[in-house]
Write a protein that holds these residues in place. Structure first.
Motif, PDB file in Angstrom:
ATOM      1  N   ALA A   1       0.834  -1.199   0.000  1.00  0.00           N
ATOM      2  CA  ALA A   1       0.000   0.000   0.000  1.00  0.00           C
ATOM      3  C   ALA A   1       0.867   1.247   0.000  1.00  0.00           C
ATOM      4  O   ALA A   1       2.025   1.212   0.419  1.00  0.00           O
ATOM      5  N   ARG A   2       0.282   2.320  -0.465  1.00  0.00           N
ATOM      6  CA  ARG A   2       0.927   3.627  -0.312  1.00  0.00           C
ATOM      7  C   ARG A   2       0.420   4.249   0.995  1.00  0.00           C
ATOM      8  O   ARG A   2      -0.625   3.843   1.516  1.00  0.00           O
ATOM      9  N   PRO A   3       1.132   5.231   1.525  1.00  0.00           N
ATOM     10  CA  PRO A   3       0.673   5.885   2.755  1.00  0.00           C
ATOM     11  C   PRO A   3      -0.744   6.428   2.600  1.00  0.00           C
ATOM     12  O   PRO A   3      -1.128   6.909   1.538  1.00  0.00           O
ATOM     13  N   GLY A   4      -1.522   6.312   3.687  1.00  0.00           N
ATOM     14  CA  GLY A   4      -2.877   6.853   3.684  1.00  0.00           C
ATOM     15  C   GLY A   4      -3.938   5.932   3.136  1.00  0.00           C
ATOM     16  O   GLY A   4      -5.101   6.330   2.995  1.00  0.00           O
ATOM     17  N   MET A   5      -3.586   4.666   2.860  1.00  0.00           N
ATOM     18  CA  MET A   5      -4.568   3.739   2.301  1.00  0.00           C
ATOM     19  C   MET A   5      -5.190   2.823   3.359  1.00  0.00           C
ATOM     20  O   MET A   5      -5.997   1.958   3.040  1.00  0.00           O
ATOM     21  N   GLY A   6      -4.776   3.007   4.617  1.00  0.00           N
ATOM     22  CA  GLY A   6      -5.418   2.260   5.693  1.00  0.00           C
ATOM     23  C   GLY A   6      -4.695   1.010   6.140  1.00  0.00           C
ATOM     24  O   GLY A   6      -5.277   0.200   6.872  1.00  0.00           O
ATOM     25  N   GLN A   7      -3.429   0.843   5.763  1.00  0.00           N
ATOM     26  CA  GLN A   7      -2.743  -0.390   6.146  1.00  0.00           C
ATOM     27  C   GLN A   7      -2.509  -0.474   7.660  1.00  0.00           C
ATOM     28  O   GLN A   7      -2.611  -1.556   8.247  1.00  0.00           O
ATOM     29  N   LEU A   8      -2.213   0.652   8.300  1.00  0.00           N
ATOM     30  CA  LEU A   8      -1.997   0.616   9.746  1.00  0.00           C
ATOM     31  C   LEU A   8      -3.309   0.400  10.496  1.00  0.00           C
ATOM     32  O   LEU A   8      -3.339  -0.264  11.533  1.00  0.00           O
ATOM     33  N   ALA A   9      -4.407   0.935   9.967  1.00  0.00           N
ATOM     34  CA  ALA A   9      -5.713   0.736  10.601  1.00  0.00           C
ATOM     35  C   ALA A   9      -6.101  -0.738  10.594  1.00  0.00           C
ATOM     36  O   ALA A   9      -6.588  -1.280  11.591  1.00  0.00           O
ATOM     37  N   ILE A  10      -5.858  -1.399   9.465  1.00  0.00           N
ATOM     38  CA  ILE A  10      -6.241  -2.813   9.376  1.00  0.00           C
ATOM     39  C   ILE A  10      -5.340  -3.663  10.271  1.00  0.00           C
ATOM     40  O   ILE A  10      -5.781  -4.627  10.904  1.00  0.00           O
ATOM     41  N   LEU A  11      -4.063  -3.278  10.380  1.00  0.00           N
ATOM     42  CA  LEU A  11      -3.140  -4.004  11.239  1.00  0.00           C
ATOM     43  C   LEU A  11      -3.498  -3.781  12.709  1.00  0.00           C
ATOM     44  O   LEU A  11      -3.480  -4.725  13.518  1.00  0.00           O
TER      45      LEU A  11
ATOM     46  N   THR B   1     -17.171  -3.881   2.955  1.00  0.00           N
ATOM     47  CA  THR B   1     -16.740  -2.816   3.859  1.00  0.00           C
ATOM     48  C   THR B   1     -17.044  -3.260   5.282  1.00  0.00           C
ATOM     49  O   THR B   1     -17.896  -4.131   5.496  1.00  0.00           O
ATOM     50  N   GLN B   2     -16.335  -2.691   6.246  1.00  0.00           N
ATOM     51  CA  GLN B   2     -16.550  -3.139   7.628  1.00  0.00           C
ATOM     52  C   GLN B   2     -16.156  -2.037   8.603  1.00  0.00           C
ATOM     53  O   GLN B   2     -15.076  -1.448   8.488  1.00  0.00           O
ATOM     54  N   PRO B   3     -17.019  -1.739   9.580  1.00  0.00           N
ATOM     55  CA  PRO B   3     -16.653  -0.746  10.595  1.00  0.00           C
ATOM     56  C   PRO B   3     -15.648  -1.344  11.578  1.00  0.00           C
ATOM     57  O   PRO B   3     -15.857  -2.453  12.085  1.00  0.00           O
ATOM     58  N   PHE B   4     -14.564  -0.624  11.842  1.00  0.00           N
ATOM     59  CA  PHE B   4     -13.518  -1.095  12.741  1.00  0.00           C
ATOM     60  C   PHE B   4     -13.680  -0.488  14.129  1.00  0.00           C
ATOM     61  O   PHE B   4     -14.047   0.677  14.276  1.00  0.00           O
TER      62      PHE B   4
ATOM     63  N   LYS C   1     -17.100  -7.334  14.455  1.00  0.00           N
ATOM     64  CA  LYS C   1     -16.326  -8.519  14.077  1.00  0.00           C
ATOM     65  C   LYS C   1     -17.295  -9.489  13.406  1.00  0.00           C
ATOM     66  O   LYS C   1     -18.436  -9.627  13.854  1.00  0.00           O
ATOM     67  N   VAL C   2     -16.836 -10.163  12.353  1.00  0.00           N
ATOM     68  CA  VAL C   2     -17.710 -11.092  11.630  1.00  0.00           C
ATOM     69  C   VAL C   2     -16.979 -12.422  11.466  1.00  0.00           C
ATOM     70  O   VAL C   2     -15.866 -12.469  10.929  1.00  0.00           O
ATOM     71  N   SER C   3     -17.583 -13.477  11.938  1.00  0.00           N
ATOM     72  CA  SER C   3     -16.953 -14.794  11.820  1.00  0.00           C
ATOM     73  C   SER C   3     -16.886 -15.217  10.356  1.00  0.00           C
ATOM     74  O   SER C   3     -17.682 -14.757   9.525  1.00  0.00           O
TER      75      SER C   3
END
Length: 349
Positions: free
Chosen positions: A97-107, A299-302, A315-317
């Motif tokens: 990913a490039r910066p600002g694409m949400g990689q840290l949020a997902i991690l 899409t999913q709310p974190f 969270k979704v199983s």
């Protein structure tokens, strides 16, 4: 032939700079990458390609090709990941990913979910100042500054617990990460699942991002532009877990059908952007609308984004994800509006 896969761990050790090494002997880097992640099954690869890789790794074909090895999946409760690019337990995941694409949020979300399930979370800080890491640093169990310190902390951790460990690409470029993995494996420590990020975003331009890995998550600029998060591309992201021998047959079938639908939906979106929905052939309207619903559902709310989004995290199983996606594919949710599927958890009861 379906139970064959490349020994990715061996390739990591022997050929860390696989992109240039593959190109130098006439192999297409994209082909090698797809073989490493299982996107191209070993049984369908050209023999000369496998022989060439064995030559690069200075090993025999028996060492390079693994048979009947079980691969365990880590369930993240994040829909798009569990369906399209599951994590191989004990393997290495590369986030492209490039910066600002949400990689840290997902991690951050992933670590939060797994921590609640008993995993130990660990972060090796990159050199330099990265304020965007501060929130994650506050949440992880163990933060280290050097590779040697990481090794010591892993050794000190209860070996009955699984570890999820994240670090920046700088430690891949130095070779330190693969040295650490080799050292741990030599001591029989196989409970560490590694996540590699590139905070500078340079890895997007690499043919084989990070070298040979078990799982790739490709982030999608189009999804980001349309505020569809997590912005992981379900078509290009992949994992060795997706080799059919390691997954329930229904998961394989639903995943393949969903990927086919999304691929066609993206093609039709190009038409819609130019001519509007009336520009789609009548026979393709259903495909387009189901693809639109599936994209919205993914899409999913974190939980980690609640202060910014105002939406309650979900969270979704995997079982619920498969059930919902099958409902979309089969038309059971044709009457649901696209908006009703945006940023929800599970849909069906």
């Amino acid at each position: 032939m379906d139970n064959l896969r490349l020994n990715v761990s061996l390739l990591k050790k022997r050929v860390p700079n696989l992109t240039s090494a593959a190109r130098a002997i006439g192999l297409r880097p994209a082909t090698v990458s797809n073989l490493c992640t299982g996107k191209i099954p070993v049984g369908r690869a050209e023999v000369k390609t496998i022989v060439a890789l064995a030559s690069l790794a200075k090993c025999s074909l028996d060492e390079l090709i693994l048979r009947d090895e079980s691969v365990e999946m880590i369930e993240t409760k994040i829909k798009v990941l569990d369906l399209f690019a599951p994590i191989t337990k004990g393997g290495t995941v590369g986030l492209v990913a490039r910066p600002g694409m949400g990689q840290l949020a997902i991690l951050d979300e992933l670590f939060r979910n797994l921590k609640k399930e008993g995993y130990v979370t660990m972060l090796l800080k990159p050199n330099g100042e990265y304020p965007e890491l501060n929130e994650m640093i506050e949440e992880v169990d163990i933060v280290t500054n050097f590779i040697e310190e990481t090794y010591v902390k892993v050794k000190e951790t209860d070996q009955q617990k699984d570890i999820v460990f994240a670090t920046d690409r700088e430690h891949v470029l130095t070779g330190e990460i693969f040295d650490l993995q080799e050292k741990l494996q030599a001591e029989g420590i196989n409970n560490v699942t590694t996540f590699l990020v590139d905070l500078k975003g340079e890895v997007v331009d690499e043919n084989i991002p990070y070298g040979p890995l078990e799982t790739f998550w490709y982030f999608d600029v189009d999804l980001v532009a349309r505020h569809k998060y997590p912005a992981v591309n379900p078509i290009y992201s992949t994992s060795t877990v997706l080799e059919g021998v390691h997954l329930d047959e229904s998961h394989v079938s639903i995943q393949q059908r969903a990927k086919k639908l999304l691929r066609r939906y993206r093609e039709l979106r190009s038409l819609v952007s130019v001519k509007g929905e009336e520009g789609i052939p009548a026979s393709e309207i259903q495909t387009y609308q189901r693809g639109e619903r599936l994209e919205a559902y993914l899409t999913q709310p974190f939980f980690v984004a609640e202060p910014f989004s105002g939406r309650k995290g979900e969270k979704v199983s995997l079982a619920d994800t498969l059930k919902d996606v099958q409902s979309i594919l089969n038309g059971s949710l044709d009457g649901a509006s696209v908006e009703s599927l945006n940023y929800i958890g599970k849909k069906t009861n």
